[in-house]
Design an enzyme around this catalytic site. Structure first.
Site, PDB file in Angstrom:
ATOM      1  N   ILE A   1       7.725  32.844  -0.930  1.00 37.01           N
ATOM      2  CA  ILE A   1       9.178  32.941  -0.985  1.00 37.01           C
ATOM      3  C   ILE A   1       9.528  34.001  -2.018  1.00 37.01           C
ATOM      4  O   ILE A   1       8.911  34.046  -3.097  1.00 37.01           O
ATOM      5  CB  ILE A   1       9.803  31.578  -1.406  1.00 37.01           C
TER       6      ILE A   1
ATOM      7  N   SER B   1       3.094  23.386  -2.154  1.00 33.11           N
ATOM      8  CA  SER B   1       2.869  24.791  -1.794  1.00 33.11           C
ATOM      9  C   SER B   1       1.855  24.841  -0.661  1.00 33.11           C
ATOM     10  O   SER B   1       0.982  23.965  -0.558  1.00 33.11           O
ATOM     11  CB  SER B   1       2.308  25.570  -2.988  1.00 33.11           C
TER      12      SER B   1
ATOM     13  N   TYR C   1      -3.582  26.072  -9.793  1.00 30.46           N
ATOM     14  CA  TYR C   1      -2.313  25.896  -9.061  1.00 30.46           C
ATOM     15  C   TYR C   1      -2.534  25.104  -7.762  1.00 30.46           C
ATOM     16  O   TYR C   1      -1.785  24.178  -7.451  1.00 30.46           O
ATOM     17  CB  TYR C   1      -1.748  27.289  -8.765  1.00 30.46           C
TER      18      TYR C   1
ATOM     19  N   ASN D   1      10.981  20.397  -8.959  1.00 31.99           N
ATOM     20  CA  ASN D   1      10.759  21.789  -8.556  1.00 31.99           C
ATOM     21  C   ASN D   1      10.081  22.620  -9.648  1.00 31.99           C
ATOM     22  O   ASN D   1       9.440  23.623  -9.345  1.00 31.99           O
ATOM     23  CB  ASN D   1      12.111  22.417  -8.185  1.00 31.99           C
TER      24      ASN D   1
HETATM   25  P1  NAP Z   1      10.307  30.604 -10.789  1.00 31.70           P
HETATM   26  O1  NAP Z   1      11.264  31.589 -10.224  1.00 31.70           O
HETATM   27  O2  NAP Z   1       9.207  31.070 -11.658  1.00 31.70           O
HETATM   28  O3  NAP Z   1      11.144  29.451 -11.567  1.00 31.70           O
HETATM   29  C1  NAP Z   1      10.478  28.402 -12.194  1.00 31.70           C
HETATM   30  C2  NAP Z   1      11.486  27.449 -12.774  1.00 31.70           C
HETATM   31  O4  NAP Z   1      10.756  26.370 -13.400  1.00 31.70           O
HETATM   32  C3  NAP Z   1      12.359  28.065 -13.827  1.00 31.70           C
HETATM   33  O5  NAP Z   1      13.671  27.556 -13.698  1.00 31.70           O
HETATM   34  C4  NAP Z   1      11.734  27.564 -15.134  1.00 31.70           C
HETATM   35  O6  NAP Z   1      12.710  27.427 -16.157  1.00 31.70           O
HETATM   36  C5  NAP Z   1      11.241  26.199 -14.714  1.00 31.70           C
HETATM   37  N1  NAP Z   1      10.191  25.655 -15.575  1.00 31.70           N
HETATM   38  C6  NAP Z   1       8.971  26.186 -15.846  1.00 31.70           C
HETATM   39  N2  NAP Z   1       8.296  25.379 -16.672  1.00 31.70           N
HETATM   40  C7  NAP Z   1       9.095  24.305 -16.905  1.00 31.70           C
HETATM   41  C8  NAP Z   1       8.945  23.123 -17.669  1.00 31.70           C
HETATM   42  N3  NAP Z   1       7.832  22.882 -18.376  1.00 31.70           N
HETATM   43  N4  NAP Z   1       9.967  22.220 -17.696  1.00 31.70           N
HETATM   44  C9  NAP Z   1      11.100  22.459 -16.995  1.00 31.70           C
HETATM   45  N5  NAP Z   1      11.300  23.560 -16.261  1.00 31.70           N
HETATM   46  C10 NAP Z   1      10.303  24.474 -16.225  1.00 31.70           C
HETATM   47  O7  NAP Z   1       9.598  29.760  -9.624  1.00 31.70           O
HETATM   48  P2  NAP Z   1       9.943  29.623  -8.059  1.00 31.70           P
HETATM   49  O8  NAP Z   1       9.252  30.708  -7.336  1.00 31.70           O
HETATM   50  O9  NAP Z   1      11.397  29.411  -7.857  1.00 31.70           O
HETATM   51  O10 NAP Z   1       9.156  28.272  -7.730  1.00 31.70           O
HETATM   52  C11 NAP Z   1       9.774  26.994  -7.795  1.00 31.70           C
HETATM   53  C12 NAP Z   1       8.796  25.945  -7.303  1.00 31.70           C
HETATM   54  O11 NAP Z   1       8.373  26.260  -5.980  1.00 31.70           O
HETATM   55  C13 NAP Z   1       7.523  25.845  -8.148  1.00 31.70           C
HETATM   56  O12 NAP Z   1       7.092  24.505  -8.210  1.00 31.70           O
HETATM   57  C14 NAP Z   1       6.539  26.674  -7.350  1.00 31.70           C
HETATM   58  O13 NAP Z   1       5.214  26.296  -7.613  1.00 31.70           O
HETATM   59  C15 NAP Z   1       6.969  26.355  -5.941  1.00 31.70           C
HETATM   60  N6  NAP Z   1       6.561  27.350  -4.954  1.00 31.70           N
HETATM   61  C16 NAP Z   1       7.017  28.631  -5.016  1.00 31.70           C
HETATM   62  C17 NAP Z   1       6.606  29.543  -4.057  1.00 31.70           C
HETATM   63  C18 NAP Z   1       7.092  30.964  -4.054  1.00 31.70           C
HETATM   64  O14 NAP Z   1       6.618  31.725  -3.201  1.00 31.70           O
HETATM   65  N7  NAP Z   1       7.997  31.381  -4.912  1.00 31.70           N
HETATM   66  C19 NAP Z   1       5.708  29.154  -3.070  1.00 31.70           C
HETATM   67  C20 NAP Z   1       5.254  27.844  -3.038  1.00 31.70           C
HETATM   68  C21 NAP Z   1       5.696  26.944  -3.993  1.00 31.70           C
HETATM   69  P3  NAP Z   1      12.580  28.090 -17.632  1.00 31.70           P
HETATM   70  O15 NAP Z   1      12.558  29.572 -17.461  1.00 31.70           O
HETATM   71  O16 NAP Z   1      13.775  27.591 -18.346  1.00 31.70           O
HETATM   72  O17 NAP Z   1      11.276  27.578 -18.176  1.00 31.70           O
END
Ligand code: NAP
Length: 247
Positions: free
Chosen positions: A187, A141, A154, A89
């Site tokens: 999301i 995504s 991305y 994730n």
């Molecule tokens: P988020 O709130 O920004 O959280 C990202 C998470 O990834 C955090 O726990 C962060 O932890 C961790 N992370 C970042 N770099 C890392 C690394 N190098 N190694 C290990 N952990 C790392 O993101 P989110 O919105 O929940 O998204 C989660 C996933 O869903 C992502 O892959 C994103 O691309 C995908 N996604 C999200 C959406 C959306 O609308 N939100 C839509 C489509 C896809 P730290 O702070 O400890 O680094």
């Protein structure tokens, strides 16, 4: 639903990963809450699972680091004897129009989103083949299917995750290991909170259901894909996007 299973959720300190960790913990799995920089937030997720009667621990690791992600997965297997579920994730964005995108911003997104996913699949697969069972769930995504102006890095990383999902599924299917991807639309998390109100309004207008999704919407699908009920589903990318992409 996941009693006796050990699950590693990368990037579980907040957002979608956090909700998947909580959901898996409540379903009976022991959850390894991976994070990179946000230790206190990751610990709060583990504490919440434990306070509700579940089992969890945190593990710091930058998934983009091949050697460090191997150490993380080897340690989890050594300590628990098995690793049943991997959720890739962890992900970042570094948006900008392609003509102005720096090499560093391109590389950072590919290294974490795409190579990080490869690293963890690579390191977990020997154990899952040996176990003759396992679940790998990758976070793609909608943008990996449709592209998006300002997100070339991305979108490429997420399209790559979709290709990787199908390839890994073919390599691992004969031993009962399934590999699937979830393609969320927009999301509500810190990642999307960073967008301006105008951008959020125009996004909502492009969603047939008219609103952003919740982390629970994604976590429920992850729980299904991780469960025995999904044992005959592999190589698929399933959208959770309010109808944004219909392919
Ligand atoms: P988020 O709130 O920004 O959280 C990202 C998470 O990834 C955090 O726990 C962060 O932890 C961790 N992370 C970042 N770099 C890392 C690394 N190098 N190694 C290990 N952990 C790392 O993101 P989110 O919105 O929940 O998204 C989660 C996933 O869903 C992502 O892959 C994103 O691309 C995908 N996604 C999200 C959406 C959306 O609308 N939100 C839509 C489509 C896809 P730290 O702070 O400890 O680094």
């Amino acid at each position: 639903m996941l009693k006796g299973k050990v699950a590693l959720v990368t990037g579980a300190s907040r957002g979608i990963g956090r909700q998947i960790a909580l959901t898996f913990g409540m379903a009976g799995a022991k959850v390894i809450v991976n994070y990179n920089g946000s230790e206190a937030a990751a610990q709060a997720v583990a504490d919440e699972i434990i306070s509700k009667g579940g089992s969890a621990e945190i593990y710091q690791c930058n998934v983009a680091d091949f050697a460090a992600s191997k150490t993380m997965i080897d340690t989890i297997i050594k300590e628990n004897g098995h690793l049943d579920i991997l959720v890739n994730n962890a992900g970042i964005t570094k948006d900008g129009l392609m003509m102005r995108m720096s090499e560093a911003d391109f590389d950072a997104v590919i290294n974490i989103n795409l190579k990080g996913t490869f690293n963890c699949i690579r390191h977990v697969s020997r154990q899952m083949l040996k176990q003759r069972g396992g679940r790998i769930i990758n976070m793609a995504s909608v943008v990996g299917r449709s592209g998006n102006a300002g997100q070339m890095n991305y979108a490429a990383s997420k399209a790559g995750v979709i290709g990787m999902t199908m390839s890994a599924a073919k390599e691992l299917a004969s031993r009962g290991v399934t590999v699937n991807a979830i393609a969320p639309g927009f999301i509500q998390t810190e990642m999307t909170d960073a967008l301006s109100d105008d951008v959020k309004k125009s996004i909502a207008a492009a969603i047939p259901m008219g609103t952003l999704g919740t982390t629970e919407d994604v976590a429920r699908l992850a729980l299904f894909l991780a469960s025995d009920d999904a044992k005959y589903i592999t190589g698929q990318t399933i959208s959770v996007d309010g109808g944004m992409y219909m392919g």
